[in-house]
Motif scaffolding. Structure first.
Motif, PDB file in Angstrom:
ATOM      1  N   MET A   1       3.723   7.227  12.135  1.00  0.00           N
ATOM      2  CA  MET A   1       3.488   6.371  10.998  1.00  0.00           C
ATOM      3  C   MET A   1       3.565   7.197   9.720  1.00  0.00           C
ATOM      4  N   ILE A   2       4.192   6.647   8.701  1.00  0.00           N
ATOM      5  CA  ILE A   2       4.334   7.320   7.416  1.00  0.00           C
ATOM      6  C   ILE A   2       3.306   6.733   6.450  1.00  0.00           C
ATOM      7  N   MET A   3       2.475   7.597   5.893  1.00  0.00           N
ATOM      8  CA  MET A   3       1.476   7.141   4.930  1.00  0.00           C
ATOM      9  C   MET A   3       2.159   6.934   3.583  1.00  0.00           C
ATOM     10  N   PRO A   4       1.834   5.843   2.876  1.00  0.00           N
ATOM     11  CA  PRO A   4       2.426   5.622   1.557  1.00  0.00           C
ATOM     12  C   PRO A   4       2.021   6.754   0.611  1.00  0.00           C
ATOM     13  N   PRO A   5       2.938   7.227  -0.216  1.00  0.00           N
ATOM     14  CA  PRO A   5       2.611   8.317  -1.126  1.00  0.00           C
ATOM     15  C   PRO A   5       1.665   7.873  -2.244  1.00  0.00           C
ATOM     16  N   VAL A   6       0.935   8.833  -2.783  1.00  0.00           N
ATOM     17  CA  VAL A   6       0.044   8.579  -3.910  1.00  0.00           C
ATOM     18  C   VAL A   6       0.863   8.006  -5.065  1.00  0.00           C
ATOM     19  N   GLY A   7       0.327   6.962  -5.686  1.00  0.00           N
ATOM     20  CA  GLY A   7       0.995   6.310  -6.807  1.00  0.00           C
ATOM     21  C   GLY A   7       1.851   5.125  -6.414  1.00  0.00           C
ATOM     22  N   SER A   8       2.083   4.946  -5.112  1.00  0.00           N
ATOM     23  CA  SER A   8       2.904   3.814  -4.675  1.00  0.00           C
ATOM     24  C   SER A   8       2.036   2.567  -4.497  1.00  0.00           C
ATOM     25  N   TYR A   9       2.673   1.431  -4.477  1.00  0.00           N
ATOM     26  CA  TYR A   9       1.982   0.164  -4.257  1.00  0.00           C
ATOM     27  C   TYR A   9       2.030  -0.160  -2.775  1.00  0.00           C
ATOM     28  N   ALA A  10       0.893  -0.610  -2.259  1.00  0.00           N
ATOM     29  CA  ALA A  10       0.796  -0.893  -0.836  1.00  0.00           C
ATOM     30  C   ALA A  10      -0.057  -2.137  -0.620  1.00  0.00           C
ATOM     31  N   VAL A  11       0.046  -2.698   0.576  1.00  0.00           N
ATOM     32  CA  VAL A  11      -0.735  -3.861   0.964  1.00  0.00           C
ATOM     33  C   VAL A  11      -1.688  -3.448   2.072  1.00  0.00           C
ATOM     34  N   ASP A  12      -2.958  -3.790   1.916  1.00  0.00           N
ATOM     35  CA  ASP A  12      -3.953  -3.616   2.966  1.00  0.00           C
ATOM     36  C   ASP A  12      -3.844  -4.865   3.843  1.00  0.00           C
ATOM     37  N   LEU A  13      -3.333  -4.711   5.037  1.00  0.00           N
ATOM     38  CA  LEU A  13      -3.074  -5.859   5.900  1.00  0.00           C
ATOM     39  C   LEU A  13      -4.345  -6.570   6.351  1.00  0.00           C
ATOM     40  N   ARG A  14      -5.472  -5.869   6.392  1.00  0.00           N
ATOM     41  CA  ARG A  14      -6.722  -6.522   6.799  1.00  0.00           C
ATOM     42  C   ARG A  14      -7.187  -7.519   5.749  1.00  0.00           C
ATOM     43  N   SER A  15      -7.070  -7.157   4.472  1.00  0.00           N
ATOM     44  CA  SER A  15      -7.567  -8.034   3.412  1.00  0.00           C
ATOM     45  C   SER A  15      -6.453  -8.788   2.692  1.00  0.00           C
ATOM     46  N   GLY A  16      -5.207  -8.296   2.806  1.00  0.00           N
ATOM     47  CA  GLY A  16      -4.095  -8.900   2.089  1.00  0.00           C
ATOM     48  C   GLY A  16      -3.998  -8.439   0.638  1.00  0.00           C
TER      49      GLY A  16
ATOM     50  N   ARG B   1       0.845  -0.979   4.483  1.00  0.00           N
ATOM     51  CA  ARG B   1       2.311  -0.898   4.420  1.00  0.00           C
ATOM     52  C   ARG B   1       2.723  -0.962   2.955  1.00  0.00           C
ATOM     53  N   HIS B   2       3.960  -0.540   2.682  1.00  0.00           N
ATOM     54  CA  HIS B   2       4.478  -0.596   1.316  1.00  0.00           C
ATOM     55  C   HIS B   2       4.537  -2.053   0.851  1.00  0.00           C
ATOM     56  N   ALA B   3       4.206  -2.282  -0.419  1.00  0.00           N
ATOM     57  CA  ALA B   3       4.290  -3.621  -0.999  1.00  0.00           C
ATOM     58  C   ALA B   3       5.737  -3.941  -1.351  1.00  0.00           C
ATOM     59  N   THR B   4       6.113  -5.185  -1.151  1.00  0.00           N
ATOM     60  CA  THR B   4       7.450  -5.624  -1.540  1.00  0.00           C
ATOM     61  C   THR B   4       7.482  -5.858  -3.045  1.00  0.00           C
ATOM     62  N   PRO B   5       8.665  -5.898  -3.650  1.00  0.00           N
ATOM     63  CA  PRO B   5       8.739  -6.213  -5.085  1.00  0.00           C
ATOM     64  C   PRO B   5       8.060  -7.545  -5.420  1.00  0.00           C
ATOM     65  N   SER B   6       8.188  -8.520  -4.541  1.00  0.00           N
ATOM     66  CA  SER B   6       7.555  -9.816  -4.761  1.00  0.00           C
ATOM     67  C   SER B   6       6.029  -9.702  -4.761  1.00  0.00           C
ATOM     68  N   GLU B   7       5.486  -8.909  -3.856  1.00  0.00           N
ATOM     69  CA  GLU B   7       4.035  -8.718  -3.796  1.00  0.00           C
ATOM     70  C   GLU B   7       3.535  -7.967  -5.026  1.00  0.00           C
ATOM     71  N   ARG B   8       4.306  -6.997  -5.490  1.00  0.00           N
ATOM     72  CA  ARG B   8       3.923  -6.274  -6.704  1.00  0.00           C
ATOM     73  C   ARG B   8       3.919  -7.211  -7.904  1.00  0.00           C
ATOM     74  N   LEU B   9       4.939  -8.053  -8.025  1.00  0.00           N
ATOM     75  CA  LEU B   9       5.021  -9.006  -9.128  1.00  0.00           C
ATOM     76  C   LEU B   9       3.864 -10.004  -9.069  1.00  0.00           C
ATOM     77  N   SER B  10       3.529 -10.471  -7.886  1.00  0.00           N
ATOM     78  CA  SER B  10       2.425 -11.404  -7.719  1.00  0.00           C
ATOM     79  C   SER B  10       1.099 -10.779  -8.156  1.00  0.00           C
TER      80      SER B  10
END
Length: 72
Positions: free
Chosen positions: A1-16, A48-57
């Motif tokens: 598993m690859i951990m998202p780098p510091v400064g990146s946008y990510a989604v916590d799948l447990r909470s959304g 996991r990494h956030a999609t552009p749509s999730e970042r915009l939301s």
């Protein structure tokens, strides 16, 4: 598993929740909500990494809350 780098946008799948990766402490990924706020820890397998749509939301939700005076 690859951990998202510091400064990146990510989604916590447990909470959304979408957040910015602030660091990696022990077995956890430390995240902060878009626009700031209290950090939380997430297990690497639940992130996991956030999609552009999730970042915009997330950005839109923050801007709307700010315009209503709900965040400083």
């Amino acid at each position: 598993m690859i951990m998202p780098p510091v400064g990146s946008y990510a989604v916590d799948l447990r909470s959304g929740r979408v957040g910015v990766v602030m660091g990696h402490e022990g077995p956890y990924v430390q995240m902060r909500p878009y626009g700031g706020g209290r950090e939380w820890d997430a297990a690497p397998g639940d992130v996991r990494h956030a999609t552009p749509s999730e970042r915009l939301s997330a950005a839109t939700a923050y801007a709307n809350a700010r315009s209503r005076g709900e965040v400083p």
